[in-house]
Design a protein around this motif. Structure first.
Motif, mmCIF file in Angstrom:
data_model
loop_
_atom_site.group_PDB
_atom_site.id
_atom_site.type_symbol
_atom_site.label_atom_id
_atom_site.label_comp_id
_atom_site.label_asym_id
_atom_site.label_seq_id
_atom_site.Cartn_x
_atom_site.Cartn_y
_atom_site.Cartn_z
ATOM 1 N N ARG A 166 60.543 15.937 31.441
ATOM 2 C CA ARG A 166 58.745 16.213 30.999
ATOM 3 C C ARG A 166 59.364 17.278 30.112
ATOM 4 N NH1 ARG A 166 54.680 14.592 32.811
ATOM 5 N NH2 ARG A 166 52.285 15.539 32.244
ATOM 6 N N LEU A 167 58.827 16.876 28.602
ATOM 7 C CA LEU A 167 58.819 17.884 27.556
ATOM 8 C C LEU A 167 57.718 18.445 26.458
ATOM 9 C CD1 LEU A 167 62.027 15.870 26.072
ATOM 10 C CD2 LEU A 167 62.276 18.430 27.753
ATOM 11 N N LYS A 168 57.975 19.592 25.903
ATOM 12 C CA LYS A 168 57.024 19.983 24.820
ATOM 13 C C LYS A 168 57.512 20.215 23.853
ATOM 14 C CE LYS A 168 52.910 22.200 24.696
ATOM 15 N NZ LYS A 168 50.991 22.959 25.498
ATOM 16 N N TYR A 169 57.101 19.295 22.828
ATOM 17 C CA TYR A 169 57.527 20.225 20.984
ATOM 18 C C TYR A 169 56.600 20.566 20.058
ATOM 19 C CZ TYR A 169 60.722 20.543 17.404
ATOM 20 O OH TYR A 169 61.036 20.443 15.695
ATOM 21 N N GLN A 170 56.835 21.580 19.465
ATOM 22 C CA GLN A 170 55.736 22.167 18.560
ATOM 23 C C GLN A 170 57.107 22.212 17.449
ATOM 24 O OE1 GLN A 170 53.701 22.285 16.588
ATOM 25 N NE2 GLN A 170 52.348 23.230 17.845
ATOM 26 N N PRO A 171 56.345 20.991 16.645
ATOM 27 C CA PRO A 171 57.650 20.808 15.197
ATOM 28 C C PRO A 171 56.787 21.974 14.450
ATOM 29 C CG PRO A 171 56.248 18.788 15.487
ATOM 30 C CD PRO A 171 55.325 20.165 16.296
ATOM 31 N N THR A 208 57.363 24.986 15.238
ATOM 32 C CA THR A 208 58.322 25.791 15.327
ATOM 33 C C THR A 208 59.508 25.333 16.054
ATOM 34 O OG1 THR A 208 56.929 26.332 17.304
ATOM 35 C CG2 THR A 208 56.183 27.808 15.752
ATOM 36 N N ASP A 209 59.715 24.389 16.247
ATOM 37 C CA ASP A 209 60.978 23.841 16.443
ATOM 38 C C ASP A 209 60.756 24.752 18.229
ATOM 39 O OD1 ASP A 209 62.926 22.560 16.608
ATOM 40 O OD2 ASP A 209 64.117 23.958 16.156
ATOM 41 N N GLU A 210 59.341 24.469 18.726
ATOM 42 C CA GLU A 210 60.279 25.025 19.688
ATOM 43 C C GLU A 210 59.786 24.320 21.303
ATOM 44 O OE1 GLU A 210 58.436 29.072 22.363
ATOM 45 O OE2 GLU A 210 57.010 27.932 22.434
ATOM 46 N N LEU A 211 61.182 24.730 21.403
ATOM 47 C CA LEU A 211 60.876 23.352 23.185
ATOM 48 C C LEU A 211 60.643 23.778 24.157
ATOM 49 C CD1 LEU A 211 61.627 19.734 23.800
ATOM 50 C CD2 LEU A 211 63.984 21.110 23.924
ATOM 51 N N THR A 212 59.817 23.198 25.092
ATOM 52 C CA THR A 212 59.733 23.391 26.614
ATOM 53 C C THR A 212 60.108 22.505 27.716
ATOM 54 O OG1 THR A 212 58.360 24.885 25.802
ATOM 55 C CG2 THR A 212 58.217 24.018 28.150
ATOM 56 N N ALA A 218 55.257 15.228 24.916
ATOM 57 C CA ALA A 218 54.331 16.175 24.612
ATOM 58 C C ALA A 218 54.328 16.578 23.170
ATOM 59 C CB ALA A 218 53.110 16.801 25.551
ATOM 60 N N VAL A 219 53.324 15.905 22.000
ATOM 61 C CA VAL A 219 53.239 16.747 20.588
ATOM 62 C C VAL A 219 52.140 16.834 20.497
ATOM 63 C CG1 VAL A 219 55.630 15.151 20.598
ATOM 64 C CG2 VAL A 219 53.682 14.352 19.790
ATOM 65 N N SER A 228 56.495 11.201 19.089
ATOM 66 C CA SER A 228 57.981 11.080 19.578
ATOM 67 C C SER A 228 58.872 9.945 20.063
ATOM 68 C CB SER A 228 57.915 11.963 21.290
ATOM 69 O OG SER A 228 57.249 10.491 22.269
ATOM 70 N N ILE A 229 59.871 9.556 20.168
ATOM 71 C CA ILE A 229 60.534 8.508 20.236
ATOM 72 C C ILE A 229 61.802 8.318 20.765
ATOM 73 C CG2 ILE A 229 61.859 6.484 18.609
ATOM 74 C CD1 ILE A 229 59.343 6.951 17.776
ATOM 75 N N SER A 230 61.588 7.710 21.847
ATOM 76 C CA SER A 230 63.044 7.677 22.630
ATOM 77 C C SER A 230 63.460 6.197 22.836
ATOM 78 C CB SER A 230 62.840 8.808 23.791
ATOM 79 O OG SER A 230 63.875 8.874 24.305
#
Length: 499
Positions: free
Chosen positions: A56-61, A63-67, A183-184, A190-192
């Motif tokens: 379960r991810l959250k990414y802010q393009p 700042t490149d911060e991945l939680t 989450a973006v 997002s692609i997976s």
């Protein structure tokens, strides 16, 4: 390559008047911080088998911060006092079986986890890892597999990429199923891997997409991309859902990329006639604006670096990466030395496509490859059956590996050859295999002794002398065209179907 001490636990010897204490009397012991692969001793881990990853991810393009919160489901294969995960990002908390666990980084990509209580051999357990970091700022041994792009980022590389986005048992021998929820910000996608399970708002200005891979998948084949993508959807003639994605930042490569990858459905249906039923529930591909020069067979959704299309369409690379869905993804290497089972077969698939398209038979391409490398070329010193870690992705693994398959085809004939190509992935679907396993299978199906042929083409560090290749072949002393038409081959081996 860094060498790590592999700890298998203490061996206790009790001096008594009866019998020595057994290893079991030593009690729980640490799982090994490596899977025992000679090429990469500290990749993967021992003491457990992972069965499922829930990410379960959250990414802010910007700042490149991945939680992330990763939940790993696993089964102990020994009495465990502690175990390792492969991971390079900053960890905030780890829980095992719902209880807080001690966790510390013991190397560039090793996370050592000590649960509150030992885990018994055979016990099913869960591991929850919470983390937050900026992946592009994290390097391991001076490199990163996390690619920043103008509109986001991509995790795709071989043999390692998971370290920069989720904790894992990072070796192809431990495959698992996946749920990836990302989450973006709105306007991004997002692609997976696998199928889209849901797409829904995730708070003000955010959207969350959930992807599911319900078939066993190696860790390096898991992928994540975030960017401003255009997504196209469709189906193959055999009913397989197709999901393709293209960054809006591709510029001049946009047309050639789409013209290549939009043939995914057609190519997948054709490959089913060669390799058998497609092994997964969806297929596709994606092209981020990454400036990468390579492509990768990330399961169900291959990654294509946009520079692959700078000189126009490249359908051959699409054939190559889709062929890997059978050879490399569904049937994965047991050890990294078995890489020929991936690359030799995918390369040969592109030769078969050329043959099918009347752009040169596989034999004609083999002749050109054979002639292009003189006897003193380094190309012939690399043995595809065990190329070594430094030569794992050498041209010889690909092209000499494909030559070995043409030599096999010439030796046994088309009918048994194509029976082998289709039967092998069916027999080992979802599992792992060795080069030696394939050799035994080819002998069984063909009814011929093939040890000398495989030794010559896969293990000998010299250019094979074979009249069926090169100028001699073209002079008419060898085979220059397939003995069967593609229509006959498909009629003999059956129509494809989707399950």
């Amino acid at each position: 390559m860094r060498q790590r001490l592999i700890v298998t636990g203490a061996v206790v010897t009790a001096l008594t008047l009866t019998v020595p204490a057994s290893a079991a009397d030593a009690g729980p012991s640490p799982g090994a911080p490596g899977a025992g692969d000679s090429y990469y001793p500290d990749y993967g881990n021992g003491g457990y088998d992972a069965s499922h990853y829930d990410l379960r991810l959250k990414y802010q393009p910007k700042t490149d911060e991945l939680t992330g919160t990763a939940t790993v489901l696993a089964k102990a294969t020994q009495d465990l006092s502690r175990f390792n995960l492969d991971f390079a990002l900053d960890v905030q908390e780890v829980r095992v079986g719902g209880r807080k666990a001690e966790a510390k980084a013991t190397g560039a990509h090793e996370l050592e986890v000590t649960p509150a209580e030992p885990i018994a051999d055979g016990e099913q357990f869960s591991v929850v890892v919470r983390y937050k970091d900026v992946p592009s700022e994290v390097e391991v041994d001076g490199f990163t597999s996390w690619q920043r792009t103008p509109d986001g980022a991509v995790a795709a590389n071989e043999p390692e990429s998971a370290w920069w986005w989720f904790p894992s048992n990072d070796h192809p021998s431990d495959k698992a199923t996946y749920d990836v929820s990302v989450a973006v910000p709105k306007g991004y996608k997002s692609i997976s891997n696998g199928d889209i399970v849901s797409e829904e708002p995730a708070g003000k200005g955010w959207v969350r997409t959930a992807w599911r891979s319900d078939k066993p998948q190696a860790t390096y084949l898991a992928t994540l991309a975030v960017g401003k993508f255009d997504v196209t959807k469709g189906r193959t003639d055999s009913g397989i859902p197709v999901i393709n994605a293209y960054s809006r930042e591709l510029g001049a490569e946009d047309g050639s990329a789409r013209a290549s990858i939009e043939r995914t459905a057609e190519i997948t249906d054709w490959l089913q006639s060669v390799f058998g039923t497609y092994p997964f529930s969806s297929v596709g591909g994606y092209v981020p604006a990454s400036d990468a020069h390579f492509a990768l067979e990330t399961q169900t959704r291959p990654f294509y670096g946009n520079t692959r299309f700078k000189e126009g369409t490249d359908v051959s690379v699409v054939v190559h990466e889709l062929a890997h869905q059978w050879y490399g993804d569904s049937v994965s290497v047991a050890k990294w030395r078995d890489i020929w089972l991936n690359e030799g077969f995918a390369s040969y698939a592109s030769w078969l496509w050329s043959e099918k398209e009347d752009e040169g038979t596989a034999q004609e391409i083999a002749d050109e490859v054979y002639d292009s490398h003189p006897a003193d070329d380094e190309f012939w010193t690399v043995a595809p059956a065990d190329p070594g870690a430094k030569n794992q992705f050498h041209d010889a693994v690909y092209d000499r590996g494909a030559l070995a398959l043409q030599a096999l085809r010439n030796k046994i004939g088309d009918k048994p050859f194509f029976k082998i190509l289709k039967g092998w992935p069916a027999q080992h679907e979802g599992g792992n295999a060795r080069v030696e396993d394939f050799e035994k299978y080819a002998e069984k199906v063909s009814g011929k002794k093939l040890g000398a042929l495989f030794d010559t083409w896969l293990r000998t560090s010299a250019k094979p002398t074979d009249p069926a290749f090169g100028a001699t072949s073209r002079a008419g002393k060898g085979k220059s065209a397939p003995p069967e038409s593609w229509e006959e081959i498909q009629a003999v081996h059956g129509a494809h179907r989707h399950h």
